[in-house]
Motif scaffolding. Structure first.
Motif, mmCIF file in Angstrom:
data_model
loop_
_atom_site.group_PDB
_atom_site.id
_atom_site.type_symbol
_atom_site.label_atom_id
_atom_site.label_comp_id
_atom_site.label_asym_id
_atom_site.label_seq_id
_atom_site.Cartn_x
_atom_site.Cartn_y
_atom_site.Cartn_z
ATOM 1 N N GLN A 111 -10.439 11.225 -14.533
ATOM 2 C CA GLN A 111 -10.891 12.274 -15.286
ATOM 3 C C GLN A 111 -11.482 13.337 -14.235
ATOM 4 O O GLN A 111 -12.397 14.389 -14.722
ATOM 5 N N ALA A 112 -11.800 12.820 -12.937
ATOM 6 C CA ALA A 112 -12.788 13.808 -12.164
ATOM 7 C C ALA A 112 -12.299 15.197 -11.978
ATOM 8 O O ALA A 112 -13.429 15.944 -12.006
ATOM 9 N N PHE A 113 -11.231 15.587 -11.896
ATOM 10 C CA PHE A 113 -10.946 16.959 -11.820
ATOM 11 C C PHE A 113 -11.433 17.715 -13.115
ATOM 12 O O PHE A 113 -12.032 18.712 -12.864
ATOM 13 N N ASP A 114 -11.045 17.197 -14.194
ATOM 14 C CA ASP A 114 -11.552 17.872 -15.668
ATOM 15 C C ASP A 114 -12.910 17.987 -15.689
ATOM 16 O O ASP A 114 -13.610 19.201 -16.029
ATOM 17 N N VAL A 115 -13.575 16.772 -15.156
ATOM 18 C CA VAL A 115 -15.216 16.746 -15.222
ATOM 19 C C VAL A 115 -15.822 17.880 -14.222
ATOM 20 O O VAL A 115 -16.686 18.564 -14.596
ATOM 21 N N ALA A 116 -15.212 17.956 -12.934
ATOM 22 C CA ALA A 116 -15.681 18.722 -12.174
ATOM 23 C C ALA A 116 -15.548 20.224 -12.490
ATOM 24 O O ALA A 116 -16.459 21.187 -12.341
ATOM 25 N N ARG A 117 -14.447 20.645 -13.069
ATOM 26 C CA ARG A 117 -14.011 21.836 -13.512
ATOM 27 C C ARG A 117 -15.177 22.435 -14.545
ATOM 28 O O ARG A 117 -15.609 23.379 -14.431
ATOM 29 N N ASP A 118 -15.455 21.397 -15.739
ATOM 30 C CA ASP A 118 -16.191 21.510 -16.867
ATOM 31 C C ASP A 118 -17.585 22.004 -16.388
ATOM 32 O O ASP A 118 -18.537 22.682 -16.387
ATOM 33 N N LEU A 119 -18.103 20.920 -15.022
ATOM 34 C CA LEU A 119 -19.603 21.058 -14.711
ATOM 35 C C LEU A 119 -19.701 22.495 -14.018
ATOM 36 O O LEU A 119 -20.841 23.007 -14.009
ATOM 37 N N ALA A 120 -18.768 22.683 -13.237
ATOM 38 C CA ALA A 120 -18.838 24.105 -12.448
ATOM 39 C C ALA A 120 -19.021 25.231 -13.472
ATOM 40 O O ALA A 120 -19.808 25.958 -13.211
ATOM 41 N N THR A 121 -18.358 25.270 -14.460
ATOM 42 C CA THR A 121 -18.498 26.229 -15.688
ATOM 43 C C THR A 121 -19.920 26.392 -16.027
ATOM 44 O O THR A 121 -20.469 27.324 -16.086
ATOM 45 N N LYS A 122 -20.395 25.062 -16.237
ATOM 46 C CA LYS A 122 -21.648 24.876 -17.135
ATOM 47 C C LYS A 122 -22.823 25.284 -15.947
ATOM 48 O O LYS A 122 -23.558 25.914 -16.407
ATOM 49 N N LEU A 123 -22.710 24.992 -14.642
ATOM 50 C CA LEU A 123 -23.744 25.328 -13.633
ATOM 51 C C LEU A 123 -23.705 26.932 -13.421
ATOM 52 O O LEU A 123 -24.801 27.553 -13.202
ATOM 53 N N GLN A 124 -22.411 27.357 -13.560
ATOM 54 C CA GLN A 124 -22.188 29.003 -13.121
ATOM 55 C C GLN A 124 -22.844 29.862 -14.447
ATOM 56 O O GLN A 124 -23.232 30.931 -14.213
ATOM 57 N N ALA A 125 -22.574 29.128 -15.539
ATOM 58 C CA ALA A 125 -23.067 29.751 -17.053
ATOM 59 C C ALA A 125 -24.693 29.960 -16.689
ATOM 60 O O ALA A 125 -25.384 30.679 -17.201
ATOM 61 N N GLY A 126 -25.247 28.793 -16.445
ATOM 62 C CA GLY A 126 -26.644 28.661 -16.445
ATOM 63 C C GLY A 126 -27.299 29.964 -15.360
ATOM 64 O O GLY A 126 -28.326 30.393 -15.527
ATOM 65 N N ASP A 127 -26.441 30.160 -14.211
ATOM 66 C CA ASP A 127 -27.036 31.189 -13.162
ATOM 67 C C ASP A 127 -25.923 31.483 -12.270
ATOM 68 O O ASP A 127 -25.374 30.830 -11.606
ATOM 69 N N PRO A 128 -25.218 32.519 -12.815
ATOM 70 C CA PRO A 128 -23.918 33.015 -11.820
ATOM 71 C C PRO A 128 -24.326 33.254 -10.317
ATOM 72 O O PRO A 128 -23.233 33.072 -9.638
ATOM 73 N N ARG A 129 -25.422 33.138 -10.012
ATOM 74 C CA ARG A 129 -25.743 33.321 -8.639
ATOM 75 C C ARG A 129 -26.352 32.015 -7.948
ATOM 76 O O ARG A 129 -26.749 32.122 -6.703
ATOM 77 N N SER A 130 -26.075 31.209 -8.624
ATOM 78 C CA SER A 130 -26.433 29.778 -8.107
ATOM 79 C C SER A 130 -26.004 29.283 -6.945
ATOM 80 O O SER A 130 -26.256 28.751 -6.056
ATOM 81 N N GLY A 131 -24.799 29.500 -6.709
ATOM 82 C CA GLY A 131 -24.052 29.140 -5.517
ATOM 83 C C GLY A 131 -23.696 27.607 -5.656
ATOM 84 O O GLY A 131 -23.263 27.225 -4.405
ATOM 85 N N PHE A 132 -23.619 26.932 -6.800
ATOM 86 C CA PHE A 132 -22.925 25.663 -6.821
ATOM 87 C C PHE A 132 -21.439 25.553 -6.368
ATOM 88 O O PHE A 132 -20.978 26.309 -7.047
ATOM 89 N N ARG A 133 -21.210 24.567 -5.879
ATOM 90 C CA ARG A 133 -19.646 24.282 -5.658
ATOM 91 C C ARG A 133 -19.412 22.892 -5.771
ATOM 92 O O ARG A 133 -20.076 22.080 -5.624
ATOM 93 N N VAL A 134 -18.462 22.770 -6.947
ATOM 94 C CA VAL A 134 -18.255 21.540 -7.199
ATOM 95 C C VAL A 134 -16.636 21.078 -7.014
ATOM 96 O O VAL A 134 -15.791 21.918 -7.003
#
Length: 235
Positions: free
Chosen positions: A187-210
């Motif tokens: 499930q790693a691909f789906d989880v990583a995609r969802d996590l990236a969305t949550k992190l970017q939603a918190g701060d679009p300028r955060s620069g997190f890469r998942v």
């Protein structure tokens, strides 16, 4: 995926991350926030910060390796490194002691054992008064040996305390990223995609890469597929 490929994958992913959260080309400072958000997802079993840096290790011989900084007490959440120790204990990587744990084959290539010293040279691209860069060198004491049963780690990985590596690299509280372990690695691909969305939603300028393990290890599985094809042709 063949039975052989699956065995290699499973053995590798006991030591490697199922997914990683990192910054874009610079240390990740807000890594605790990434851990907090990740652990809200019930599909994620564990999260822990890490630093990775290519290094040259010198004992009786020289050998390049990947130097990984970890928090020993947290590493069990994302890998089985502690269970793979054949000499010493992972918890002996206490901050400030500058101990180092080596893969069994790496220790053999370096000609060192527990209690011996290893000089670690890290590339440092800061300019000097005469131009060019200089390397950061530090002497570590070998406190343990591990055997993962996978050559990439047994010959190519050395592990130190995260704080010791932060100090050497002058990273402050920054890290390379956060390693994640899933309850179901498929499930790693789906989880990583969802996590990236949550992190970017918190701060679009955060620069997190998942990224997930299929992306981080694409070259390995491409090689395994090519090897299987060649064997089929030969047979």
């Amino acid at each position: 995926m063949s039975g052989f490929q699956r065995e290699i994958r499973d053995r590798m992913l006991q030591m490697a991350a199922h997914a990683t959260v990192s910054g874009y080309g610079e240390p990740l400072q807000d890594w605790r926030h990434a851990v907090d958000v990740a652990m809200q997802d019930k599909r994620i079993a564990g999260a822990a910060p890490y630093i990775e840096k290519e290094a040259l290790l010198s004992g009786s011989n020289n050998q390049p390796a990947m130097l990984r900084g970890v928090v020993p007490a947290e590493e069990g959440k994302v890998s089985v490194l502690g269970d793979k120790m054949v000499q010493g204990k992972l918890l002996e990587l206490a901050p400030g002691r500058f101990n180092i744990v080596l893969g069994r084959e790496l220790a053999m290539w370096l000609g060192v054992g527990v209690g011996d010293d290893v000089v670690v040279t890290l590339a440092d691209y800061r300019s000097t008064p005469v131009g060019g860069g200089m390397g950061t060198m530090k002497r570590f004491r070998v406190s343990g040996i591990f055997e993962a049963g996978y050559n990439e780690f047994d010959k190519g990985l050395a592990v130190v305390n995260l704080q010791d590596l932060q100090r050497l690299l002058r990273m402050g509280d920054g890290v390379t990223g956060v390693r994640l372990k899933m309850h179901d690695m498929d499930q790693a691909f789906d989880v990583a995609r969802d996590l990236a969305t949550k992190l970017q939603a918190g701060d679009p300028r955060s620069g997190f890469r998942v990224s997930d393990w299929t992306q981080d290890n694409a070259n390995l599985f491409r090689a395994l597929k090519m090897e299987k094809t060649v064997m089929a042709i030969l047979l």
